[in-house]
Design an enzyme around this catalytic site. Structure first.
Site, PDB file in Angstrom:
ATOM      1  CG  HIS A  97      75.826 -56.453  -5.093  1.00  0.00           C
ATOM      2  ND1 HIS A  97      75.676 -56.254  -6.442  1.00  0.00           N
ATOM      3  CD2 HIS A  97      77.154 -56.333  -4.836  1.00  0.00           C
ATOM      4  CE1 HIS A  97      76.864 -56.007  -6.983  1.00  0.00           C
ATOM      5  NE2 HIS A  97      77.773 -56.064  -6.028  1.00  0.00           N
TER       6      HIS A  97
ATOM      7  CG  ASP B  57      80.612 -56.200  -9.179  1.00  0.00           C
ATOM      8  OD1 ASP B  57      79.937 -56.543  -8.199  1.00  0.00           O
ATOM      9  OD2 ASP B  57      81.033 -55.037  -9.338  1.00  0.00           O
TER      10      ASP B  57
ATOM     11  CD  GLU C  86      77.612 -53.057  -4.037  1.00  0.00           C
ATOM     12  OE1 GLU C  86      78.681 -52.858  -3.457  1.00  0.00           O
ATOM     13  OE2 GLU C  86      77.525 -52.970  -5.295  1.00  0.00           O
ATOM     14  CD  GLU C  87      77.735 -52.572  -8.768  1.00  0.00           C
ATOM     15  OE1 GLU C  87      78.401 -51.547  -8.576  1.00  0.00           O
ATOM     16  OE2 GLU C  87      78.243 -53.700  -8.907  1.00  0.00           O
TER      17      GLU C  87
ATOM     18  CG  ASP D  40      80.845 -57.056  -4.072  1.00  0.00           C
ATOM     19  OD1 ASP D  40      81.042 -57.271  -5.288  1.00  0.00           O
ATOM     20  OD2 ASP D  40      80.085 -56.180  -3.647  1.00  0.00           O
TER      21      ASP D  40
ATOM     22  CG  HIS E 202      82.289 -51.806 -12.381  1.00  0.00           C
ATOM     23  ND1 HIS E 202      81.841 -50.663 -11.764  1.00  0.00           N
ATOM     24  CD2 HIS E 202      81.946 -52.822 -11.553  1.00  0.00           C
ATOM     25  CE1 HIS E 202      81.269 -50.974 -10.600  1.00  0.00           C
ATOM     26  NE2 HIS E 202      81.328 -52.297 -10.455  1.00  0.00           N
TER      27      HIS E 202
HETATM   28 ZN   LIG Z   1      79.881 -55.614  -6.443  1.00  0.00          ZN
END
Ligand SMILES: [Zn+2]
Length: 359
Positions: free
Chosen positions: A67, A183, A217-218, A240, A328
């Site tokens: 992603h 990410d 995706e998130e 990922d 994150h």
């Molecule tokens: Zn991810």
């Protein structure tokens, strides 16, 4: 190791629904590596490379999803004084969001119109806050962005729905690299570099490869779902990041992965359970080629594999994950050894005939 590409990917802004800049960068990188490169209706970049060397007729299709989007914000409200409020797109922890410099991107494709801002919760400064005030954790809705520009100028340049990302340059720490959007730019990087390796070595591969750089995706694995309907893969691999909580504050049974100990083979997460045959194939390839791997279960959270597994008639799926500390946040850190292991194992898997019977 092509760290320059990873740096550029990490420093390029792309939140769900606003993936234009990363897509443009990857489109350039994909040149010469694929037979076709197209953008699908949701915005995912679909790169197809036909089988090389002997192959079944028709060949098996392997879709690899990485992603492109990162967690970020969209402008939600502009007040009469020109201060902005934001709506998060993706899962933020408010404790990582105080006193941040941000970039507001009025044009998702064109960085020349970007402007900077300062993001803080709308609370009293420490000198004026009471003891009670200081104990209270602000909410994401309390965040305010101050561009310092006059209100009329802000309203001219910024609109509701504009993308906002946190600022953080890419950092090379020696053993590891860190920055924002590891990410999932590390997976975009690993996928490009794995195919580049196949191309450079003229490695035969019996499968038709559908390398898809997915969107959104998130916010719920959305882009992978629709692109899987087009690719109709027999095998779907999501690449990922995953948790690496081997730092102070974590507990051993929840650490998920160990930093620098190899690419993670995700056995299950909230969105999918890995196909056992593919899990074993990755593990065997790692052992046979000296690429370190570690099995891992993610207790909460999911990847594009959840969509790949269930689209159309379904596919055998698996997630290959890069252990990531401080996930994150804008200090997401990945060990260089794990990045190399991810790239190399992915290239080895793509070069091999996929296991023929479901595991
Ligand atoms: Zn991810």
């Amino acid at each position: 190791m092509n760290l320059d590409l990873l740096k550029r990917l990490s420093e390029t802004a792309a939140v769900p629904g606003r993936e234009h800049r990363v897509r443009a960068l990857l489109e350039e990188e994909a040149a010469g590596l694929f037979d076709t490169v197209t953008t699908d209706p949701l915005g995912s970049l679909v790169c197809v490379r036909s089988a090389r060397g002997p192959a079944a007729e028709p060949p098996q299709r392997v879709m690899v999803a990485a992603h492109m989007d990162q967690i970020g914000f969209l402008v939600r409200f502009i007040d009469d004084d020109g201060f902005l409020r934001v709506q998060p797109v993706g899962g933020f922890d408010i404790r990582n969001l105080f006193a941040r410099v941000v970039t507001i991107c009025p044009d998702p494709a064109d960085p020349s119109r970007d402007l900077r801002g300062l993001m803080n919760p709308g609370v009293k400064p420490v000198h004026l806050a009471t003891e009670e005030d200081r104990k209270k954790l602000p909410d994401l809705t309390d965040l305010v962005i101050d561009t310092t520009l006059p209100a009329e100028e802000v309203k001219k340049r910024v609109k509701i729905g504009d993308m906002v990302v946190l600022d953080q340059p890419f950092v090379d720490l020696g053993p590891a690299v860190a920055g924002q959007a590891m990410d999932n730019r590390v997976a975009c990087w690993a996928l490009v570099e794995a195919v580049r390796k196949l191309e450079a070595d003229a490695t035969p591969h019996p499968c038709e490869l559908h390398c898809v750089f997915t969107v959104q995706e998130e916010v719920g694995l959305r882009g992978a779902l629709t692109s899987a309907y087009t690719a109709r893969p027999h095998v779907g691999i999501a690449v990922d990041t995953t948790l690496c909580v081997d730092t102070p504050g974590g507990v051993p049974h929840q650490q998920t992965t160990a930093f620098g100990k190899g690419v993670a083979l995700t056995v299950m997460d909230s969105a999918s359970i890995a196909d056992v045959g593919i899990l074993q194939a990755f593990e065997r390839l790692g052992e046979a080629n000296g690429v370190p791997t570690q099995r891992s279960i993610l207790m909460r959270g999911g990847t594009d594999a959840g969509s790949l597994q269930r689209a159309g008639v379904g596919a055998r799926t698996f997630t290959l994950s890069v252990p990531t500390r401080n996930i994150h946040s804008v200090t997401e850190a990945c060990h260089k050894a794990d990045l190399e292991a991810c790239r190399d194992l992915l290239a080895l898997f793509l070069a091999e005939a996929v296991p023929s019977a479901p595991g």
